[in-house]
Design a protein around this motif. Sequence first.
Motif, mmCIF file in Angstrom:
data_model
loop_
_atom_site.group_PDB
_atom_site.id
_atom_site.type_symbol
_atom_site.label_atom_id
_atom_site.label_comp_id
_atom_site.label_asym_id
_atom_site.label_seq_id
_atom_site.Cartn_x
_atom_site.Cartn_y
_atom_site.Cartn_z
ATOM 1 N N ARG A 1 -13.594 8.465 22.408
ATOM 2 C CA ARG A 1 -14.094 9.826 22.610
ATOM 3 C C ARG A 1 -12.929 10.747 22.954
ATOM 4 N NH1 ARG A 1 -13.602 11.153 27.827
ATOM 5 N NH2 ARG A 1 -13.982 9.623 29.477
ATOM 6 N N TYR B 1 -18.820 15.685 16.147
ATOM 7 C CA TYR B 1 -17.583 15.546 16.919
ATOM 8 C C TYR B 1 -16.731 16.773 16.649
ATOM 9 C CZ TYR B 1 -19.302 10.786 16.509
ATOM 10 O OH TYR B 1 -20.092 9.668 16.511
ATOM 11 N N ALA C 1 -10.708 12.908 19.761
ATOM 12 C CA ALA C 1 -11.453 11.681 19.462
ATOM 13 C C ALA C 1 -10.842 10.946 18.273
ATOM 14 C CB ALA C 1 -12.905 12.028 19.158
ATOM 15 N N LEU D 1 -17.705 6.360 16.334
ATOM 16 C CA LEU D 1 -16.762 6.866 17.330
ATOM 17 C C LEU D 1 -16.023 5.662 17.906
ATOM 18 C CD1 LEU D 1 -15.948 9.390 19.101
ATOM 19 C CD2 LEU D 1 -17.647 8.562 20.752
#
Length: 427
Positions: free
Chosen positions: A402, A18, A384, A399
């Motif tokens: 997002r 990420y 995120a 997650l």
Amino acid sequence: MKKCFIDLKTAEELSKKYPTPFYVYDEQGIRNGIRALNKAFAWNEGFKEYFAVKACPNPFLMKIIHEEGCGMDCSSYCELVLSDSIGLSGDDIMFSSNVTPGEDFEYARKLGAVINLDDATMVDFLAAHGGIPEEICLRYNPGGDFSISGAIMGNPGDAKYGMTEEQLVDSVKKLQAMGAKSFGIHAFLASNMIDPDYYPALSEILFKLSVRVNELTGARVTFVNLSGGIGIPYKPEEKGPDLEYIGAKVKEAYDRIIVPSPLKSLAIKAELGRYITGAHGILVTRAIHQKHIYKEYVGVDACAANLMRPAMYGAYHHITVLGKENCPCDHIYDVTGGLCENNDKFAIDRRLPKIDNGDLLAIHDAGAHGYAMGYNYNGKLKCAELLLTPSKKAEDAVLIRRAETPADYFSTFDFCDIIKYPEEGTT
Ligand SMILES: *Cc1c(COP(=O)(O)O)cnc(C)c1O
């Protein structure tokens, strides 16, 4: 010294999957904080915390918070949608709104939420939009200054919230005539209070008011709602709230005022936001530029659009340069984002270890009123949100939101084809 709940290795692993910036929340930290709160008020039958959704409106976190026994405190249509989406209704939702649109009340009533009325004029408005429930809460504003042992902590007299005592008593009478049977009384007089005497002082005010309301109207006051306001130690030299002390002092006031009164007992409710998630969320960002003019600047890939509190309130957020926890803080920097706004600074004249481009910085205590206040100024996209599960391992992190894409940012132009995206490979 303030310690970060993740280390450089974990943050680097997360950033491979990420891209920075991103928020990280510590599930175990959130759970432990709620357990300490519930323990401190376990003496009160009916004690219930309603997490102030506005502090961190993420349904994955709301589920965890609900698993620990909390309801949700909502103040808008979309916050109700979030609570509804995780399956909550009835006594699991407190609806503490102000300047409320009719459709919000209608939705809250459909869900069976506990309604907390901000004003006397809302009685007729609610009757017309959803109807009057059997149990209802009223928000009190004592006016003037609010002080604890002589020190002014808040200015309710300048606050738009709540109603006067006279209006509150009249509203109770009116609501009784309209079918309401039991009542709660709410007030929120100061915020981010690390002074442990805030809740005790507020509870004394609300307990006494409950007894007077009962005397004047005969109404059954079944709960007081101490709302939000318990703070967290943003600065390294500050101490966290002593929940045990707070619970014991509120009990002292309860035993002195409620127990000997005709009310005999009532439940205590809270609507804490900051205390629940604040310290358990960080914003991770990477140093991408250094600039040496009249001051030393470190430019990072997050900006005030991701975390607004420093720009908006001059709020202090501690910064850890990950991997350099034990290095001397022998440099003085302004840590800035890239907005065309000079207040876009996460830190001003901050003593930090020497920062190199590529270093990862953790901005502490961003878990409440952090992501939630984000905005899209300068065409900046929201980042995120990740959840660190109790294993605290990067490979187990999930997650939970997002990052935004340009298509999200432009989605409100989707009724036409005015936006031309750059062709693949040109950026
Ligand atoms: C903002 C708010 C809260 C939560 O406040 P914190 O400072 O985050 O604890 C609770 N209740 C109401 C009505 C609020 O507006």
